[in-house]
Motif scaffolding. Structure first.
Motif, PDB file in Angstrom:
ATOM      1  N   GLN A   1      84.962 145.876  20.967  1.00 56.21           N
ATOM      2  CA  GLN A   1      85.969 145.340  21.850  1.00 56.21           C
ATOM      3  C   GLN A   1      85.360 144.256  22.748  1.00 56.21           C
ATOM      4  O   GLN A   1      84.229 144.386  23.205  1.00 56.21           O
ATOM      5  CB  GLN A   1      86.592 146.442  22.701  1.00 56.21           C
ATOM      6  N   VAL A   2      86.139 143.203  22.968  1.00 52.15           N
ATOM      7  CA  VAL A   2      85.702 142.058  23.754  1.00 52.15           C
ATOM      8  C   VAL A   2      86.525 141.999  25.037  1.00 52.15           C
ATOM      9  O   VAL A   2      87.747 142.178  25.013  1.00 52.15           O
ATOM     10  CB  VAL A   2      85.870 140.752  22.965  1.00 52.15           C
ATOM     11  N   THR A   3      85.862 141.724  26.150  1.00 52.67           N
ATOM     12  CA  THR A   3      86.557 141.523  27.412  1.00 52.67           C
ATOM     13  C   THR A   3      86.980 140.065  27.520  1.00 52.67           C
ATOM     14  O   THR A   3      86.170 139.162  27.314  1.00 52.67           O
ATOM     15  CB  THR A   3      85.668 141.901  28.601  1.00 52.67           C
ATOM     16  N   LEU A   4      88.250 139.836  27.843  1.00 52.71           N
ATOM     17  CA  LEU A   4      88.817 138.496  27.906  1.00 52.71           C
ATOM     18  C   LEU A   4      89.419 138.230  29.273  1.00 52.71           C
ATOM     19  O   LEU A   4      90.077 139.100  29.842  1.00 52.71           O
ATOM     20  CB  LEU A   4      89.912 138.334  26.843  1.00 52.71           C
ATOM     21  N   VAL A   5      89.215 137.020  29.781  1.00 54.99           N
ATOM     22  CA  VAL A   5      89.760 136.625  31.067  1.00 54.99           C
ATOM     23  C   VAL A   5      90.456 135.279  30.932  1.00 54.99           C
ATOM     24  O   VAL A   5      89.819 134.284  30.596  1.00 54.99           O
ATOM     25  CB  VAL A   5      88.665 136.539  32.147  1.00 54.99           C
ATOM     26  N   GLU A   6      91.768 135.256  31.215  1.00 56.39           N
ATOM     27  CA  GLU A   6      92.542 134.022  31.148  1.00 56.39           C
ATOM     28  C   GLU A   6      92.477 133.272  32.472  1.00 56.39           C
ATOM     29  O   GLU A   6      92.343 133.875  33.539  1.00 56.39           O
ATOM     30  CB  GLU A   6      94.017 134.306  30.833  1.00 56.39           C
ATOM     31  N   SER A   7      92.633 131.955  32.388  1.00 53.33           N
ATOM     32  CA  SER A   7      92.741 131.127  33.579  1.00 53.33           C
ATOM     33  C   SER A   7      93.533 129.874  33.233  1.00 53.33           C
ATOM     34  O   SER A   7      93.745 129.569  32.061  1.00 53.33           O
ATOM     35  CB  SER A   7      91.361 130.753  34.125  1.00 53.33           C
ATOM     36  N   GLY A   8      93.977 129.165  34.247  1.00 61.15           N
ATOM     37  CA  GLY A   8      94.657 127.900  34.047  1.00 61.15           C
ATOM     38  C   GLY A   8      96.157 127.921  34.253  1.00 61.15           C
ATOM     39  O   GLY A   8      96.801 126.866  34.188  1.00 61.15           O
ATOM     40  N   GLY A   9      96.727 129.082  34.495  1.00 60.73           N
ATOM     41  CA  GLY A   9      98.153 129.148  34.738  1.00 60.73           C
ATOM     42  C   GLY A   9      98.523 128.514  36.063  1.00 60.73           C
ATOM     43  O   GLY A   9      97.670 128.224  36.892  1.00 60.73           O
ATOM     44  N   GLY A  10      99.817 128.292  36.253  1.00 61.74           N
ATOM     45  CA  GLY A  10     100.270 127.697  37.491  1.00 61.74           C
ATOM     46  C   GLY A  10     101.723 127.303  37.449  1.00 61.74           C
ATOM     47  O   GLY A  10     102.458 127.663  36.527  1.00 61.74           O
ATOM     48  N   LEU A  11     102.135 126.554  38.466  1.00 59.29           N
ATOM     49  CA  LEU A  11     103.505 126.081  38.617  1.00 59.29           C
ATOM     50  C   LEU A  11     103.546 124.579  38.380  1.00 59.29           C
ATOM     51  O   LEU A  11     102.744 123.837  38.956  1.00 59.29           O
ATOM     52  CB  LEU A  11     104.002 126.411  40.023  1.00 59.29           C
ATOM     53  N   ALA A  23      88.138 133.176  28.398  1.00 56.78           N
ATOM     54  CA  ALA A  23      86.698 133.357  28.257  1.00 56.78           C
ATOM     55  C   ALA A  23      86.388 134.768  27.778  1.00 56.78           C
ATOM     56  O   ALA A  23      86.872 135.745  28.351  1.00 56.78           O
ATOM     57  CB  ALA A  23      86.003 133.088  29.583  1.00 56.78           C
ATOM     58  N   ALA A  24      85.561 134.874  26.752  1.00 53.66           N
ATOM     59  CA  ALA A  24      85.169 136.160  26.190  1.00 53.66           C
ATOM     60  C   ALA A  24      83.825 136.609  26.733  1.00 53.66           C
ATOM     61  O   ALA A  24      82.995 135.790  27.135  1.00 53.66           O
ATOM     62  CB  ALA A  24      85.107 136.067  24.669  1.00 53.66           C
ATOM     63  N   SER A  25      83.607 137.908  26.707  1.00 57.40           N
ATOM     64  CA  SER A  25      82.431 138.486  27.332  1.00 57.40           C
ATOM     65  C   SER A  25      81.128 138.275  26.573  1.00 57.40           C
ATOM     66  O   SER A  25      80.057 138.248  27.181  1.00 57.40           O
ATOM     67  CB  SER A  25      82.641 139.989  27.548  1.00 57.40           C
ATOM     68  N   ASP A  26      81.203 138.149  25.252  1.00 57.25           N
ATOM     69  CA  ASP A  26      79.995 137.993  24.465  1.00 57.25           C
ATOM     70  C   ASP A  26      80.293 137.265  23.160  1.00 57.25           C
ATOM     71  O   ASP A  26      81.443 136.990  22.827  1.00 57.25           O
ATOM     72  CB  ASP A  26      79.328 139.350  24.209  1.00 57.25           C
ATOM     73  N   SER A  71      92.957 126.038  20.239  1.00 54.49           N
ATOM     74  CA  SER A  71      91.645 125.625  19.772  1.00 54.49           C
ATOM     75  C   SER A  71      90.608 126.612  20.289  1.00 54.49           C
ATOM     76  O   SER A  71      90.902 127.453  21.140  1.00 54.49           O
ATOM     77  CB  SER A  71      91.318 124.203  20.235  1.00 54.49           C
ATOM     78  N   ARG A  72      89.406 126.515  19.758  1.00 56.79           N
ATOM     79  CA  ARG A  72      88.351 127.397  20.245  1.00 56.79           C
ATOM     80  C   ARG A  72      87.010 126.686  20.226  1.00 56.79           C
ATOM     81  O   ARG A  72      86.776 125.774  19.428  1.00 56.79           O
ATOM     82  CB  ARG A  72      88.284 128.694  19.426  1.00 56.79           C
ATOM     83  N   ASP A  73      86.140 127.113  21.106  1.00 56.57           N
ATOM     84  CA  ASP A  73      84.781 126.631  21.165  1.00 56.57           C
ATOM     85  C   ASP A  73      83.898 127.868  21.169  1.00 56.57           C
ATOM     86  O   ASP A  73      83.667 128.473  22.213  1.00 56.57           O
ATOM     87  CB  ASP A  73      84.554 125.784  22.416  1.00 56.57           C
ATOM     88  N   ASN A  74      83.439 128.253  19.986  1.00 59.91           N
ATOM     89  CA  ASN A  74      82.674 129.490  19.878  1.00 59.91           C
ATOM     90  C   ASN A  74      81.337 129.426  20.615  1.00 59.91           C
ATOM     91  O   ASN A  74      80.825 130.454  21.054  1.00 59.91           O
ATOM     92  CB  ASN A  74      82.456 129.845  18.405  1.00 59.91           C
ATOM     93  N   ALA A  75      80.782 128.234  20.754  1.00 58.65           N
ATOM     94  CA  ALA A  75      79.534 128.088  21.499  1.00 58.65           C
ATOM     95  C   ALA A  75      79.724 128.454  22.962  1.00 58.65           C
ATOM     96  O   ALA A  75      78.771 128.839  23.640  1.00 58.65           O
ATOM     97  CB  ALA A  75      78.999 126.668  21.370  1.00 58.65           C
ATOM     98  N   LYS A  76      80.966 128.326  23.453  1.00 61.67           N
ATOM     99  CA  LYS A  76      81.284 128.664  24.837  1.00 61.67           C
ATOM    100  C   LYS A  76      82.035 129.983  24.959  1.00 61.67           C
ATOM    101  O   LYS A  76      82.463 130.348  26.058  1.00 61.67           O
ATOM    102  CB  LYS A  76      82.110 127.548  25.473  1.00 61.67           C
ATOM    103  N   ASN A  77      82.223 130.684  23.847  1.00 64.43           N
ATOM    104  CA  ASN A  77      82.967 131.954  23.830  1.00 64.43           C
ATOM    105  C   ASN A  77      84.345 131.793  24.469  1.00 64.43           C
ATOM    106  O   ASN A  77      84.785 132.641  25.250  1.00 64.43           O
ATOM    107  CB  ASN A  77      82.191 133.057  24.564  1.00 64.43           C
ATOM    108  N   THR A  78      85.032 130.708  24.119  1.00 66.81           N
ATOM    109  CA  THR A  78      86.276 130.376  24.788  1.00 66.81           C
ATOM    110  C   THR A  78      87.345 129.917  23.799  1.00 66.81           C
ATOM    111  O   THR A  78      87.045 129.199  22.847  1.00 66.81           O
ATOM    112  CB  THR A  78      86.053 129.275  25.838  1.00 66.81           C
ATOM    113  N   SER A  98      91.878 138.939  21.160  1.00 61.81           N
ATOM    114  CA  SER A  98      90.889 138.828  20.107  1.00 61.81           C
ATOM    115  C   SER A  98      91.282 139.762  18.969  1.00 61.81           C
ATOM    116  O   SER A  98      91.656 140.914  19.214  1.00 61.81           O
ATOM    117  CB  SER A  98      89.502 139.182  20.637  1.00 61.81           C
ATOM    118  N   GLY A  99      91.197 139.273  17.738  1.00 61.66           N
ATOM    119  CA  GLY A  99      91.699 140.011  16.595  1.00 61.66           C
ATOM    120  C   GLY A  99      90.762 141.056  16.035  1.00 61.66           C
ATOM    121  O   GLY A  99      89.595 141.168  16.409  1.00 61.66           O
TER     122      GLY A  99
END
Length: 124
Positions: A1-11, A23-26, A71-78, A98-99
């Motif tokens: 299991q991977v820990t995920l944290v979203e950001s960027g939301g807003g009005l 962002a993923a934990s590992d 899109s994804r950037d696996n080097a950044k776990n994002t 994460s699937g």
């Protein structure tokens, strides 16, 4: 299991753009597909977009095709969701996931790690 944290939301106003990040934990994250889902009040989670582990295959809900890009950037776990031409009906809490496999699907049951969600509100 991977820990995920979203950001960027807003009005923002209709017609605007916003980029969500997850962002993923590992680095095990890179072995699995990723997805974005959204939830409206009182409703079940709805599929938005998914991407294969490699990043070469994507799926989109009909309602967001041509407006959203995953899109994804696996080097950044994002993983990212670039949202353009936003509409008031896009207002929801957006979740990344994460699937269970490397394959991009559209079923919530195929994802086993979920972020806490980030609110996107689009005004008219």
């Amino acid at each position: 299991q991977v820990t995920l944290v979203e950001s960027g939301g807003g009005l923002l106003q209709a017609g605007g753009s916003l980029r969500l990040s997850c962002a993923a934990s590992d680095r095990t994250f890179e072995n699995y597909s990723s997805g974005w889902f959204r939830q409206f009040p009182g409703k079940e989670r709805e599929f938005v977009a998914s991407i294969s582990a490699s990043g070469f295959f994507t799926n989109y809900a009909d309602s967001v095709k041509g407006r959203f890009v995953i899109s994804r950037d696996n080097a950044k776990n994002t993983v990212y969701l670039q949202m353009s031409s936003l509409k008031p009906e896009d207002t929801a809490v957006y979740f990344c996931a994460s699937g269970r496999t490397a394959i991009a699907t559209m079923r919530s049951a195929d994802f086993d790690s979920w972020g806490q969600g980030t609110q996107v509100t689009v005004s008219s």
